[in-house]
Design a protein around this motif. Sequence first.
Motif, PDB file in Angstrom:
ATOM      1  N   GLY A 143       0.816  -1.211   0.000  1.00  0.00           N
ATOM      2  CA  GLY A 143       0.000   0.000   0.000  1.00  0.00           C
ATOM      3  C   GLY A 143       0.847   1.257   0.000  1.00  0.00           C
ATOM      4  N   LEU A 144       1.900   1.259   0.818  1.00  0.00           N
ATOM      5  CA  LEU A 144       2.820   2.394   0.873  1.00  0.00           C
ATOM      6  C   LEU A 144       3.454   2.652  -0.490  1.00  0.00           C
ATOM      7  CD1 LEU A 144       4.658   4.459   2.437  1.00  0.00           C
ATOM      8  CD2 LEU A 144       6.220   2.547   2.814  1.00  0.00           C
ATOM      9  N   ALA A 145       4.013   1.610  -1.103  1.00  0.00           N
ATOM     10  CA  ALA A 145       4.700   1.766  -2.392  1.00  0.00           C
ATOM     11  C   ALA A 145       3.726   2.217  -3.481  1.00  0.00           C
ATOM     12  CB  ALA A 145       5.370   0.451  -2.792  1.00  0.00           C
ATOM     13  N   PHE A 146       2.515   1.637  -3.472  1.00  0.00           N
ATOM     14  CA  PHE A 146       1.533   1.981  -4.505  1.00  0.00           C
ATOM     15  C   PHE A 146       1.149   3.453  -4.440  1.00  0.00           C
ATOM     16  CE2 PHE A 146      -2.952   2.576  -5.623  1.00  0.00           C
ATOM     17  CZ  PHE A 146      -2.883   2.265  -6.976  1.00  0.00           C
ATOM     18  N   VAL A 147       0.836   3.939  -3.243  1.00  0.00           N
ATOM     19  CA  VAL A 147       0.414   5.333  -3.108  1.00  0.00           C
ATOM     20  C   VAL A 147       1.598   6.285  -3.300  1.00  0.00           C
ATOM     21  CG1 VAL A 147      -0.573   7.036  -1.516  1.00  0.00           C
ATOM     22  CG2 VAL A 147      -1.537   4.730  -1.636  1.00  0.00           C
ATOM     23  N   PHE A 155      -4.423   5.440  -9.201  1.00  0.00           N
ATOM     24  CA  PHE A 155      -5.083   5.072  -7.942  1.00  0.00           C
ATOM     25  C   PHE A 155      -6.577   4.843  -8.168  1.00  0.00           C
ATOM     26  CE2 PHE A 155      -7.489   7.120  -4.395  1.00  0.00           C
ATOM     27  CZ  PHE A 155      -7.296   6.150  -3.422  1.00  0.00           C
ATOM     28  N   GLU A 156      -7.220   5.746  -8.896  1.00  0.00           N
ATOM     29  CA  GLU A 156      -8.658   5.616  -9.155  1.00  0.00           C
ATOM     30  C   GLU A 156      -8.976   4.355  -9.955  1.00  0.00           C
ATOM     31  OE1 GLU A 156     -11.403   7.725 -12.246  1.00  0.00           O
ATOM     32  OE2 GLU A 156     -11.126   9.132 -10.572  1.00  0.00           O
ATOM     33  N   LYS A 157      -8.160   4.037 -10.961  1.00  0.00           N
ATOM     34  CA  LYS A 157      -8.391   2.837 -11.776  1.00  0.00           C
ATOM     35  C   LYS A 157      -8.299   1.563 -10.928  1.00  0.00           C
ATOM     36  CE  LYS A 157      -7.028   4.525 -16.373  1.00  0.00           C
ATOM     37  NZ  LYS A 157      -6.965   5.950 -16.047  1.00  0.00           N
ATOM     38  N   VAL A 158      -7.287   1.506 -10.063  1.00  0.00           N
ATOM     39  CA  VAL A 158      -7.128   0.324  -9.208  1.00  0.00           C
ATOM     40  C   VAL A 158      -8.297   0.216  -8.230  1.00  0.00           C
ATOM     41  CG1 VAL A 158      -5.693  -0.707  -7.392  1.00  0.00           C
ATOM     42  CG2 VAL A 158      -4.626   0.247  -9.452  1.00  0.00           C
ATOM     43  N   PHE A 297     -13.365 -10.384   0.210  1.00  0.00           N
ATOM     44  CA  PHE A 297     -12.970  -9.879   1.530  1.00  0.00           C
ATOM     45  C   PHE A 297     -11.648  -9.114   1.412  1.00  0.00           C
ATOM     46  CE2 PHE A 297     -11.816 -11.631   6.087  1.00  0.00           C
ATOM     47  CZ  PHE A 297     -11.548 -10.341   6.518  1.00  0.00           C
ATOM     48  N   PHE A 298     -10.685  -9.686   0.682  1.00  0.00           N
ATOM     49  CA  PHE A 298      -9.407  -9.001   0.502  1.00  0.00           C
ATOM     50  C   PHE A 298      -9.588  -7.688  -0.251  1.00  0.00           C
ATOM     51  CE2 PHE A 298      -5.750  -8.002  -2.199  1.00  0.00           C
ATOM     52  CZ  PHE A 298      -4.796  -7.773  -1.228  1.00  0.00           C
ATOM     53  N   ALA A 299     -10.395  -7.706  -1.324  1.00  0.00           N
ATOM     54  CA  ALA A 299     -10.629  -6.474  -2.096  1.00  0.00           C
ATOM     55  C   ALA A 299     -11.246  -5.399  -1.211  1.00  0.00           C
ATOM     56  CB  ALA A 299     -11.530  -6.769  -3.290  1.00  0.00           C
ATOM     57  N   THR A 300     -12.176  -5.792  -0.338  1.00  0.00           N
ATOM     58  CA  THR A 300     -12.816  -4.848   0.577  1.00  0.00           C
ATOM     59  C   THR A 300     -11.796  -4.224   1.525  1.00  0.00           C
ATOM     60  OG1 THR A 300     -14.881  -6.115   0.515  1.00  0.00           O
ATOM     61  CG2 THR A 300     -14.579  -4.612   2.370  1.00  0.00           C
ATOM     62  N   SER A 301     -10.966  -5.066   2.128  1.00  0.00           N
ATOM     63  CA  SER A 301     -10.006  -4.573   3.123  1.00  0.00           C
ATOM     64  C   SER A 301      -8.873  -3.779   2.482  1.00  0.00           C
ATOM     65  CB  SER A 301      -9.426  -5.758   3.908  1.00  0.00           C
ATOM     66  OG  SER A 301     -10.429  -6.423   4.627  1.00  0.00           O
ATOM     67  N   PHE A 302      -8.327  -4.284   1.373  1.00  0.00           N
ATOM     68  CA  PHE A 302      -7.173  -3.609   0.772  1.00  0.00           C
ATOM     69  C   PHE A 302      -7.568  -2.290   0.121  1.00  0.00           C
ATOM     70  CE2 PHE A 302      -3.709  -3.137  -2.416  1.00  0.00           C
ATOM     71  CZ  PHE A 302      -2.651  -3.063  -1.512  1.00  0.00           C
ATOM     72  N   SER A 303      -8.798  -2.214  -0.428  1.00  0.00           N
ATOM     73  CA  SER A 303      -9.248  -0.938  -0.991  1.00  0.00           C
ATOM     74  C   SER A 303      -9.375   0.112   0.107  1.00  0.00           C
ATOM     75  CB  SER A 303     -10.577  -1.112  -1.732  1.00  0.00           C
ATOM     76  OG  SER A 303     -11.603  -1.496  -0.839  1.00  0.00           O
ATOM     77  N   SER A 304      -9.821  -0.301   1.301  1.00  0.00           N
ATOM     78  CA  SER A 304      -9.882   0.642   2.420  1.00  0.00           C
ATOM     79  C   SER A 304      -8.479   1.086   2.832  1.00  0.00           C
ATOM     80  CB  SER A 304     -10.597  -0.001   3.615  1.00  0.00           C
ATOM     81  OG  SER A 304     -11.948  -0.240   3.322  1.00  0.00           O
ATOM     82  N   LEU A 305      -7.540   0.142   2.812  1.00  0.00           N
ATOM     83  CA  LEU A 305      -6.162   0.472   3.195  1.00  0.00           C
ATOM     84  C   LEU A 305      -5.569   1.525   2.267  1.00  0.00           C
ATOM     85  CD1 LEU A 305      -3.392  -2.022   4.262  1.00  0.00           C
ATOM     86  CD2 LEU A 305      -2.877  -0.256   2.588  1.00  0.00           C
ATOM     87  N   VAL A 308      -7.347   5.010   2.444  1.00  0.00           N
ATOM     88  CA  VAL A 308      -6.934   5.836   3.582  1.00  0.00           C
ATOM     89  C   VAL A 308      -5.504   6.322   3.401  1.00  0.00           C
ATOM     90  CG1 VAL A 308      -6.353   5.742   6.041  1.00  0.00           C
ATOM     91  CG2 VAL A 308      -8.561   4.878   5.243  1.00  0.00           C
ATOM     92  N   TRP A 309      -4.614   5.437   2.950  1.00  0.00           N
ATOM     93  CA  TRP A 309      -3.226   5.828   2.730  1.00  0.00           C
ATOM     94  C   TRP A 309      -3.180   7.054   1.806  1.00  0.00           C
ATOM     95  CZ3 TRP A 309      -3.349   2.306   6.073  1.00  0.00           C
ATOM     96  CH2 TRP A 309      -2.250   1.582   6.542  1.00  0.00           C
ATOM     97  N   HIS A 310      -4.042   7.096   0.798  1.00  0.00           N
ATOM     98  CA  HIS A 310      -4.036   8.206  -0.161  1.00  0.00           C
ATOM     99  C   HIS A 310      -4.844   9.407   0.349  1.00  0.00           C
ATOM    100  CE1 HIS A 310      -4.991  10.493  -3.839  1.00  0.00           C
ATOM    101  NE2 HIS A 310      -3.900   9.963  -4.351  1.00  0.00           N
ATOM    102  N   GLY A 311      -6.127   9.175   0.687  1.00  0.00           N
ATOM    103  CA  GLY A 311      -7.020  10.288   0.996  1.00  0.00           C
ATOM    104  C   GLY A 311      -6.674  11.029   2.275  1.00  0.00           C
ATOM    105  N   VAL A 312      -6.381  10.302   3.353  1.00  0.00           N
ATOM    106  CA  VAL A 312      -6.092  10.970   4.620  1.00  0.00           C
ATOM    107  C   VAL A 312      -4.707  11.612   4.574  1.00  0.00           C
ATOM    108  CG1 VAL A 312      -6.035  10.728   7.125  1.00  0.00           C
ATOM    109  CG2 VAL A 312      -7.648   9.384   5.796  1.00  0.00           C
ATOM    110  N   SER A 313      -3.800  11.042   3.785  1.00  0.00           N
ATOM    111  CA  SER A 313      -2.493  11.689   3.603  1.00  0.00           C
ATOM    112  C   SER A 313      -2.649  13.021   2.875  1.00  0.00           C
ATOM    113  CB  SER A 313      -1.548  10.769   2.825  1.00  0.00           C
ATOM    114  OG  SER A 313      -1.271   9.599   3.564  1.00  0.00           O
ATOM    115  N   LEU A 314      -3.576  13.084   1.904  1.00  0.00           N
ATOM    116  CA  LEU A 314      -3.875  14.362   1.239  1.00  0.00           C
ATOM    117  C   LEU A 314      -4.406  15.371   2.246  1.00  0.00           C
ATOM    118  CD1 LEU A 314      -5.655  13.643  -2.192  1.00  0.00           C
ATOM    119  CD2 LEU A 314      -3.501  14.861  -1.832  1.00  0.00           C
ATOM    120  N   MET A 315      -5.311  14.916   3.120  1.00  0.00           N
ATOM    121  CA  MET A 315      -5.863  15.818   4.130  1.00  0.00           C
ATOM    122  C   MET A 315      -4.765  16.298   5.084  1.00  0.00           C
ATOM    123  SD  MET A 315      -9.523  14.095   5.128  1.00  0.00           S
ATOM    124  CE  MET A 315      -9.985  15.498   6.140  1.00  0.00           C
TER     125      MET A 315
END
Length: 436
Positions: A143-147, A155-158, A297-305, A308-315
């Motif tokens: 998640g860190l490397a991707f963002v 990011f939006e496409k993924v 389940f993985f898609a649900t959890s990893f998309s949240s990860l 947040v890594w992207h959106g809250v870092s922007l904030m």
Amino acid sequence: MAETSATTRTGEPASRPRKSSWKYIGPGIVVAATGVGAGDLVATLIAGSKFGYTLMWAAVIGCVVKISLAEAAGRWHLATGRTLFDGWRSLGPWTTVYFAVYVVLWGFIYGATAMSSSALPIVALFPDGPGLKFWAIVTGLIGLAFVWFNRYAVFEKVMTVLIGIMFVVVVYVAARVVPDVGASFAGLLPVLPDGSLLYTLGLIGGVGGTITMAAYGYWVNAKGWSNSSWMKVMRLDNRVAYITTGVFVVAMLIVGAELLHASQVALTSGDRGLIDLGKVLEDRFGAGTAKLFLVGFFATSFSSLIGVWHGVSLMFADFVERFRAPAAGGAKTEEYEGADVAERRQRSLPFRAYLLWLTFPPMTLLWLDEPFGLVIAYGVLGAFFMPFLALTLLWLLNSSRTPGEWRNGWVSNGMLALSGLLFIVLCVQQVRELPW
């Protein structure tokens, strides 16, 4: 209106409204994928398992509440050309103090929670492989490397792919359990069974309702929507997001009602409840359906990860930027919020520092029990965030800080006031339930 004299990069008048079109959809998909986490799905399953279809109406109302809140956040960004934190700061220094403590503490605990949640389905899919801690660290680093290395468009496409997987899997599982259509429609009539009040409030206020709702306006700007000409587009995008969220909630209620209610199967609360559901699905439909569910389940959890890594870092990057600048008061910032500004923030030191904060310090919690005092403080601050968001949006969008054309009407005021009241009740209940 303030935007009349501005122009877009193509030279068109910025005040000319864009036609709402499906081709623009994006930030809403991102906020939907981020906001619906594994814990939300378990809470919905448990509500379905306890009360069947009776609380279907609460899921629908919850969808409408979220549409109103996210629309208000997006409208503030587009109507004023200012970020949400810029608006908060204009309300007084108390907002800065609250957000500073909240975002640091919340990020520390959420980082560990998100990594563990993403690792759980991988461990279940590959039980003979490495353990939970290993996969939690791996998902956090990915998640860190991707963002870190990608911009908003990638990011939006993924995120769109991940929410597509979530959607297909959840709807498929709901179809496999064969929903009772008559009971589903009957559940749209507002009824409160004995002992259902807190579950009802949780369904209305919980699923898809986190700090990522506040990040919606930042993703709107990152998409390139930077003024009120994009208002119709944003509103369509937002409705698609929370109707999609509503489908998730309804589908999981169906699974809870049909698969768990009749057989009185009890799920573990929190993310691990989905592992329990995977075992129930395997017993009922075979290993193939169970494995497909774990992928969802993985898609649900990893998309949240990664959301947040992207959106809250922007904030956080915006928070640092505004904190360093003189107070803006009621004036518009000099630099109009848009894709260029968002891209600059994604390369900034505060953005990357918060990314690192979300990833590495929380790894220590994978080995340690969460300290008692930290749990209490995290719970209190987190419980107050949604009332804070609803009530400050109500304040900002009824004040002279917002151009007259885009201030709240009676419907918006009613929905924000209702959501503020709802979240205050939920806040009190969450604080009462903490392990004092």
